[in-house]
Design an enzyme around this catalytic site. Sequence first.
Site, PDB file in Angstrom:
ATOM      1  CB  SER A 112      -1.169  -0.003   1.182  1.00 24.62           C
ATOM      2  OG  SER A 112      -1.912   0.906   1.396  1.00 24.62           O
ATOM      3  CB  THR A 113       1.226   3.913   2.183  1.00 21.70           C
ATOM      4  OG1 THR A 113       0.028   3.795   2.398  1.00 21.70           O
ATOM      5  CG2 THR A 113       2.192   5.340   1.897  1.00 21.70           C
ATOM      6  CG  HIS A 169      -4.293  -0.685  -0.721  1.00 14.16           C
ATOM      7  ND1 HIS A 169      -3.660  -1.273   0.777  1.00 14.16           N
ATOM      8  CD2 HIS A 169      -4.689  -2.283  -1.108  1.00 14.16           C
ATOM      9  CE1 HIS A 169      -4.049  -1.676   1.004  1.00 14.16           C
ATOM     10  NE2 HIS A 169      -4.344  -2.794  -0.001  1.00 14.16           N
ATOM     11  CG  MET A 225      -0.710   4.316   6.041  1.00  7.53           C
ATOM     12  SD  MET A 225      -2.138   5.459   5.741  1.00  7.53           S
ATOM     13  CE  MET A 225      -0.056   7.034   5.376  1.00  7.53           C
ATOM     14  CG  ASP A 229      -5.940  -5.213   2.629  1.00  9.63           C
ATOM     15  OD1 ASP A 229      -6.890  -6.399   3.054  1.00  9.63           O
ATOM     16  OD2 ASP A 229      -5.652  -5.574   1.531  1.00  9.63           O
TER      17      ASP A 229
END
Length: 381
Positions: free
Chosen positions: A199-200, A225, A318, A321
């Site tokens: 993600s991030t 993401h 973050m 998930d």
Amino acid sequence: MITEKTNSANKVKIFLVDDSATFRTSFKAGLSSAINIELVGEAADAFEARDKIMTLKPDVIVIDIIMPRVDGITFLKQLMKQYPVPCVMISAAAKEKEALDAGAAAFVQKPKSPSENRTFYTLLTTKIVMASKKRAVRPQPITAMTKSPEIERIDGIAPLLANADKKYGKVMPNMPTKEDIARLPQRSREGYIVALGASTGGTDALECVLRSFPDTMPPVLVVQHMPPVFTKLYSERMDKSCMIRVKEAEDGDRLGQGVCLIAAGGFQMELKKDAKGYYVKCYQGEKVSGHCPSVDVLFNSFAETAGKKGIGALMTGMGADGAKGLLKMYQSGAYTIGQDKETSVVYGMPMEAYKLGACREQQPLANIGKTICKRLTDGWN
């Protein structure tokens, strides 16, 4: 004072990124009378801003240049790669050239005293409206790289960390060498598959890992993401810079040697198997673990379908998930890897997986690709 109101649907939606709580309060007061602008969100730093921006989808982003951890210029450059949107940069320092070179639509210098506030907000309002009518342009065009049988050393990862050079160095260490790659079977081990989730900070981290894979790799599936459209752009960029083939996944795509499929924004992706072999099921569905696509959805399907022939790596991001999904992969006999804290832009997702006992090992970013290649060669059971 302007008191006339206008329909919010016609307003320019803006998002503010500034570490100063005092300035954020002043900003809201200064633009409160603007009839054509609506502040839809704010953040104190780049990490907080990234996910909010993806959710709120502002028309224009206002970013302060001088911020701790990640400065505004660095954040803007990374944002343009993943989510191009018009930006107006602000700073107490005269940084107009740096801002425009980084891809900003405009720059406005912050007021030096309260007496300059009115002029500042009037000019800022004008710049925001003008920026909303422009298309965001990436500061540097992406150029195709020639696919090579040798691994290219990576020196352009530029993660969202102010002290990135200290953690990564100018050249990525421990990338698979020609000798490592030569040890991989010319035809991949039948039935083996690799799953990656991030993600991030994941766009750069995934690039590091994917560029380390030779074209003899087993199939690779990725969930990053990212909103719709941008997953396709990202896939196309990765295809130009990697030895393996990379494309945005479509429902029914068959898995093949040296091919990576990246889940499309807004679609869940699952691994499936029939008499012909592995394929992916892609569908629009509810968010799982707060995301669509969700790493948990992919990893859960890997545990059920690939079992002991799966390798999974959960990387920077973050939230949580992918943590439970990686645990299921581990329990099914797959080899599981978590990115370590020191090289994660945000040590959230891999930390949650580690806390659950889902990781057979933790590795720095630069080692993940090499570790995957080694396990494919040496096995783990």
